[in-house]
Enzyme design. Sequence first.
Site, short mmCIF file in Angstrom:
data_model
loop_
_atom_site.label_atom_id
_atom_site.label_comp_id
_atom_site.label_asym_id
_atom_site.label_seq_id
_atom_site.Cartn_x
_atom_site.Cartn_y
_atom_site.Cartn_z
N ASP A 107 -24.70 1.78 -4.14
CA ASP A 107 -23.73 1.28 -5.11
C ASP A 107 -22.37 1.26 -4.39
OD1 ASP A 107 -22.47 0.65 -7.63
OD2 ASP A 107 -21.90 2.75 -7.78
N MET A 108 -21.34 0.70 -5.00
CA MET A 108 -20.04 0.69 -4.35
C MET A 108 -19.03 1.61 -5.04
SD MET A 108 -17.53 -2.48 -3.23
CE MET A 108 -16.74 -2.73 -4.83
N ASP A 109 -18.58 1.24 -6.24
CA ASP A 109 -17.51 1.99 -6.90
C ASP A 109 -17.95 3.41 -7.23
OD1 ASP A 109 -15.25 0.04 -7.29
OD2 ASP A 109 -16.87 -1.11 -8.20
N SER A 132 -23.64 -3.93 -6.31
CA SER A 132 -22.48 -3.50 -7.09
C SER A 132 -22.30 -4.35 -8.34
CB SER A 132 -21.21 -3.61 -6.23
OG SER A 132 -20.05 -3.30 -6.98
N ALA A 133 -21.70 -3.75 -9.35
CA ALA A 133 -21.34 -4.49 -10.56
C ALA A 133 -20.02 -5.24 -10.38
CB ALA A 133 -21.23 -3.53 -11.75
N ASP A 156 -23.97 6.56 -8.61
CA ASP A 156 -23.15 7.66 -9.13
C ASP A 156 -22.97 7.63 -10.64
OD1 ASP A 156 -19.91 6.63 -9.60
OD2 ASP A 156 -21.35 5.30 -8.66
#
Length: 221
Positions: free
Chosen positions: A15-17, A116-117, A174
């Site tokens: 994931d990113m954020d 990622s979203a 996360d």
Amino acid sequence: MSKINKDIIEAVIFDMDGLLVNSEPCWHKAEKIVFGKVGLEFSTENCLETTGKPVKEVIQYWFQRKPWPNPDFDQMESDLFAEATEAIKTEASLMPGLREAVGLAKNKNWKVGLASASPINMIGMVLKKFDLTENFDFFHSAELEEFNKPHPAVYLTVAKVLGVPIENCLILEDSGGGVKGAVASGAQVVAVPGHHELEDPKFNIANLKIKSLEDLESVLT
């Protein structure tokens, strides 16, 4: 919560954020600014209520609870992305253990993906900022899918492009919504929650939960 079957892993999807980059404070800053323009005074606790939700859902979440006159949801979405992008570009840092986690995957000859979203241009900006672009075999935005997280579509697309069956992928997430979507995809999932929700039972659906990416090597070696 079951353990990880390390022997079948062929790819890791990040994931990113909040997982790759410590961008949550930047998103909180953006939300306080943009929602403040319509009369909503946000605390950090307010922002934490929607951690992991796509921006469209964040806007709807607050409009349903504290509606404001003459809403322009599209403009608000654009403003949130603009404010967050600028804050991430100038203020965000990598999450502890991220480079080591990517290096671990590379050393094991696993494919490395990102799901990622956030919009694809924001993903590209983050990877460029931290000189990580070449470390990822493919990165993808759930905004390009029919459904955003927690729908599993973005993970399935990344796995397909990487050429790895989803059941042979390990997904690192996360947020509660991210973990939910990752589990629904059929992959093995490691949850890396923020410290404020480390004990939240919503993460128990993951195969494993760790406090930080710094702990990843110890559970995969």
